[in-house]
Write an enzyme that holds these catalytic residues in place. Structure first.
Site, PDB file in Angstrom:
ATOM      1  N   GLU A 293       0.853  -1.195   0.000  1.00  0.00           N
ATOM      2  CA  GLU A 293       0.000   0.000   0.000  1.00  0.00           C
ATOM      3  C   GLU A 293       0.891   1.247   0.000  1.00  0.00           C
ATOM      4  O   GLU A 293       2.010   1.234   0.517  1.00  0.00           O
ATOM      5  CB  GLU A 293      -0.925   0.030   1.207  1.00  0.00           C
TER       6      GLU A 293
ATOM      7  N   ASP B 259      16.155  -3.462  12.215  1.00  0.00           N
ATOM      8  CA  ASP B 259      16.929  -2.373  11.600  1.00  0.00           C
ATOM      9  C   ASP B 259      16.250  -1.047  11.949  1.00  0.00           C
ATOM     10  O   ASP B 259      15.917  -0.242  11.084  1.00  0.00           O
ATOM     11  CB  ASP B 259      16.995  -2.567  10.085  1.00  0.00           C
TER      12      ASP B 259
END
Length: 302
Positions: free
Chosen positions: A102, A209
């Site tokens: 999206e 991360d």
């Protein structure tokens, strides 16, 4: 863990997802990524979707990312982009791989943004995170940290996992940067890791991360996590990463600690977790990261 649908062309992906009359009306290159090419695709329906693309032989990169995003979404705790599909496409001249998500516009941060982000992240870290069998740490597949492979072999001990899947592979790949004296210290650090790290109260699903560039502020005031390198580990590794490149505001850390207090001594372990990230940067970008790597080694065994 379920994977999203995979298609053998972008055209077939769009038809399957949006219907046979769909087409791409406009393509805009999106800046920000240095590993993959990123695009905003505007369809003839007016809907926009986000596409990452890379060489065809990098398809597993997107499979791994989708798996991490799906795992985070499954906790129901913190926002992630909705996964549409992965795929490959032979194209006209050269094959390529892609990930469709999206499209999310970044918005101004609202009052209370950092506190809510912290509570959502704490909830993710508190959510049930389990592999099959007796393994407590690892993931459903190896994935990537930046552009480099990240091992996620299942392990029953966090300290063993961090040694064998995180530090040892990075030190091995960076060996040419080190002197004989450095290697002696590195060996002492790896052999004595249980003197510095602790097992967590419970395994947590990690982003893997977690720096500022991998968080989007949404229009509804919530933080959205992107570009994960997910695995099940000790949540301290995520928190440490947030402090490596500038850090988040004090309100974030205060709210996180209120929602999910840290184990005693986190500050003494933080640099050791970030040693992994700095080693990865040394292996990706070169000797500018050698000094901070050796400084952390000396901090623990110098």
């Amino acid at each position: 863990m379920n994977l999203p649908p995979h298609y053998t062309s972008l055209a077939s992906a769009l038809v399957s997802l949006f219907g046979s009359s769909v087409s791409i009306a406009h393509t805009d290159r999106v800046s920000g990524g240095d590993i993959n090419k990123a695009y905003a695709l505007t369809l003839n329906t007016g809907e926009r979707i986000f596409m990452k693309a890379n060489a065809k032989d990098k398809a597993l990169f997107f499979t791994a990312e989708a798996l991490s995003l799906g795992a985070i979404a499954a906790t129901g705790t913190i926002a992630t982009p909705r996964i549409l599909c992965t795929g490959t496409d032979d194209g006209e001249e050269v094959g390529w791989s892609f990930l469709l998500l999206e499209y999310v516009e970044s918005a101004e941060k609202k009052a209370g943004y950092w506190e809510r982000f912290a509570r959502d992240l704490a909830a993710m870290h508190q959510a049930d995170a389990a592999l099959s069998g007796e393994a407590r740490f690892g993931f459903f597949m190896d994935n990537y940290i930046g552009s480099r492979p990240q091992k996620n072999a299942a392990c029953s001990s966090w300290i063993s996992f961090f040694r064998e899947n995180r530090l040892e592979p990075q030190f091995k790949d960076a060996d040419s940067f080190f002197t004989a004296s450095d290697r002696t210290k590195i060996g002492r650090l790896l052999d004595g890791l249980d003197r510095f790290l602790v097992e967590p109260e419970k395994p947590s699903l990690l982003h893997g991360d977690l720096w500022a560039g991998n968080v989007i502020s949404r229009a509804d005031g919530r933080a959205m996590l992107i570009d994960p390198a997910g695995y099940i580990g000790h949540r301290e590794a995520d928190l440490a990463m947030t402090e490596l490149f500038g850090g988040f505001p004090p309100a974030f850390y205060a709210a996180y600690r209120e929602a999910f207090p840290l184990q005693e001594g986190y500050e003494e372990r933080r640099d050791l977790y970030n040693l992994y990230q700095l080693l990865n940067h040394l292996n990706m970008f070169g000797k500018n990261y050698l000094e901070p790597v050796l400084a952390i080694v000396d901090e623990y065994v110098g």
